[in-house]
Scaffold this active site. Structure first.
Site, PDB file in Angstrom:
ATOM      1  CB  CYS A  75      57.020  25.150  45.851  1.00 26.70           C
ATOM      2  SG  CYS A  75      58.128  24.992  47.068  1.00 26.70           S
ATOM      3  N   GLY A  76      54.666  22.973  45.993  1.00 30.62           N
ATOM      4  CA  GLY A  76      53.358  22.300  46.600  1.00 30.62           C
ATOM      5  C   GLY A  76      53.444  22.415  48.091  1.00 30.62           C
ATOM      6  CG  HIS A 168      56.534  16.504  38.750  1.00 28.84           C
ATOM      7  ND1 HIS A 168      57.176  16.457  40.103  1.00 28.84           N
ATOM      8  CD2 HIS A 168      55.949  17.665  39.024  1.00 28.84           C
ATOM      9  CE1 HIS A 168      56.811  17.623  40.647  1.00 28.84           C
ATOM     10  NE2 HIS A 168      56.194  18.294  39.862  1.00 28.84           N
ATOM     11  CG  ASN A 199      61.088  18.385  40.482  1.00 26.97           C
ATOM     12  OD1 ASN A 199      61.737  18.786  41.204  1.00 26.97           O
ATOM     13  ND2 ASN A 199      60.334  19.272  39.568  1.00 26.97           N
ATOM     14  CD  GLU A 217      61.654  18.876  45.658  1.00 23.66           C
ATOM     15  OE1 GLU A 217      62.097  20.160  45.444  1.00 23.66           O
ATOM     16  OE2 GLU A 217      61.056  18.497  46.674  1.00 23.66           O
ATOM     17  NE  ARG A 218      62.766  22.298  37.865  1.00 20.89           N
ATOM     18  CZ  ARG A 218      61.910  23.117  37.316  1.00 20.89           C
ATOM     19  NH1 ARG A 218      62.302  22.839  35.798  1.00 20.89           N
ATOM     20  NH2 ARG A 218      61.126  23.566  37.752  1.00 20.89           N
ATOM     21  CB  CYS A 226      58.161  16.617  46.218  1.00 26.79           C
ATOM     22  SG  CYS A 226      58.025  17.650  44.580  1.00 26.79           S
ATOM     23  N   GLY A 227      55.267  18.171  47.241  1.00 26.99           N
ATOM     24  CA  GLY A 227      54.028  18.241  46.754  1.00 26.99           C
ATOM     25  C   GLY A 227      53.223  18.231  45.742  1.00 26.99           C
ATOM     26  CB  THR A 228      54.541  20.010  42.577  1.00 32.04           C
ATOM     27  OG1 THR A 228      55.979  19.758  42.748  1.00 32.04           O
ATOM     28  CG2 THR A 228      54.067  21.346  42.603  1.00 32.04           C
ATOM     29  N   GLY A 229      55.097  17.073  43.091  1.00 34.67           N
ATOM     30  CA  GLY A 229      55.476  15.470  43.072  1.00 34.67           C
ATOM     31  C   GLY A 229      54.359  14.490  43.217  1.00 34.67           C
TER      32      GLY A 229
HETATM   33  O1  ZDP Z   1      60.201  21.775  40.166  1.00 33.51           O
HETATM   34  C1  ZDP Z   1      61.352  22.036  40.904  1.00 33.51           C
HETATM   35  O2  ZDP Z   1      62.464  22.591  40.703  1.00 33.51           O
HETATM   36  C2  ZDP Z   1      61.102  21.612  42.464  1.00 33.51           C
HETATM   37  N1  ZDP Z   1      62.304  21.495  43.010  1.00 33.51           N
HETATM   38  C3  ZDP Z   1      60.349  22.820  43.039  1.00 33.51           C
HETATM   39  C4  ZDP Z   1      59.940  22.486  44.500  1.00 33.51           C
HETATM   40  C5  ZDP Z   1      58.835  21.466  44.492  1.00 33.51           C
HETATM   41  C6  ZDP Z   1      58.296  21.377  46.188  1.00 33.51           C
HETATM   42  N2  ZDP Z   1      59.233  20.325  46.741  1.00 33.51           N
HETATM   43  C7  ZDP Z   1      57.055  20.835  46.010  1.00 33.51           C
HETATM   44  O3  ZDP Z   1      56.694  20.470  47.276  1.00 33.51           O
HETATM   45  O4  ZDP Z   1      56.300  20.971  45.077  1.00 33.51           O
HETATM   46  C8  ZDP Z   1      58.592  22.387  46.956  1.00 33.51           C
END
Ligand code: ZDP
Length: 283
Positions: A75-76, A168, A199, A217-218, A226-229
């Protein structure tokens, strides 16, 4: 029984932070997390984050439950919130906080650093590109999924897949304002090509150093950021030769700075995290 919590957000992606430093199992069940994330009958959040004792020589461990009770690997935006939360907890306990934490996650070791201006830079580690690591069944000639066709309700989308620990699926569009996010988001998330769900990010390349992004988001739906996104989107755009290795990614909640280092292949994400309030929840 009551549960002390703090609510933080990173560009409007909001989380309930739980002080779980003295116990290695989360203090809440997934069902309790679902209830607390409810925006009408709970505190309201996109997920719950537990600050747990460190594993594998890390300072702390982070675990997350999405608003639907599922557990993502990373979770970024959340880890920036967790860095601020740890700084506050340590200060409260009379410990001088370091400016950087080693945090163990299901995506490996992640290192957030608090900057003098209040922003947080996170070493997010390396992106994973192999189809089986996403995971996805989408056909890939060299093992990667770069601009491959995906059929969603009769339409073909050319998608690129990147794992930042979590999966992603990135689609380039001419205009993100024209994306029917609530219609197609769930269809991407639950598409049979993604056995762990996915995601879904929609990217408009504005300039070689500036991307606009919408995200479904998933486990949480249409979030403001979404940071990881955003990290996965930068990687996907570089792989398609459409942007530089350093760019701003503008999300509905605001901008993140993302850099994919050519030297060590790590991704660095810089953005804010804000304390909204603390309280005691009835369980
Ligand atoms: O991979 C997932 O199930 C995401 N919903 C996790 C959360 C990602 C998040 N929004 C981020 O910022 O990377 C917190």
């Amino acid at each position: 029984m009551g549960l002390h919590f703090s609510k933080y957000h990173g560009l409007g992606n909001d989380f309930i932070l739980v002080d779980n430093r003295h116990q290695s199992l989360p203090l809440l069940t997934p069902a309790q997390a679902i209830a607390l994330c409810d925006r009408n009958m709970g505190i309201g959040a996109d997920g719950v984050i537990f600050a747990l004792p460190g594993a594998q020589r890390a300072d702390y461990t982070m675990r997350i439950f999405n608003a639907d009770g599922s557990e993502p690997e990373m979770c970024g935006n959340g880890i920036r919130c967790m860095a601020k939360y740890l700084e506050a907890l340590e200060t409260e306990a009379g410990i001088a906080p370091p400016n950087s934490y080693k945090i163990h996650t299901l995506a490996g070791l992640i290192v957030p650093t608090l900057q003098p201006d209040g922003q947080i830079t996170v070493d997010m580690g390396e992106p994973r590109l192999l189809a089986q690591d996403i995971p996805t069944t989408l056909a890939a000639s060299d093992g990667k999924v770069v601009s491959r066709p995906l059929t969603v309700s009769g339409m073909t989308y050319w998608v690129t897949c990147v794992s930042m620990g979590n999966p992603h699926c990135i689609t380039f569009v001419d205009d993100i304002a024209a994306v029917p996010l609530t219609g197609i988001g769930p269809l991407f998330e639950q598409h049979e090509a993604f056995p762990q769900r996915v995601n879904a990010e929609f990217i408009q390349v504005v300039r070689s150093d500036y991307l606009k992004m919408l995200v479904w988001e998933r486990g949480a739906g249409p979030t403001l950021a979404c940071g990881t996104g955003a990290c996965a989107a930068l990687v996907a755009t570089v792989l398609n030769n459409r942007c530089d290795r350093t760019a701003t990614v503008e999300l509905p909640g605001g901008p993140l700075q993302i850099e994919w280092s050519a030297a060590d292949n790590h991704i660095h994400m810089t953005g804010p995290a804000v304390l909204v309030f603390s309280g005691k929840a009835v369980l």
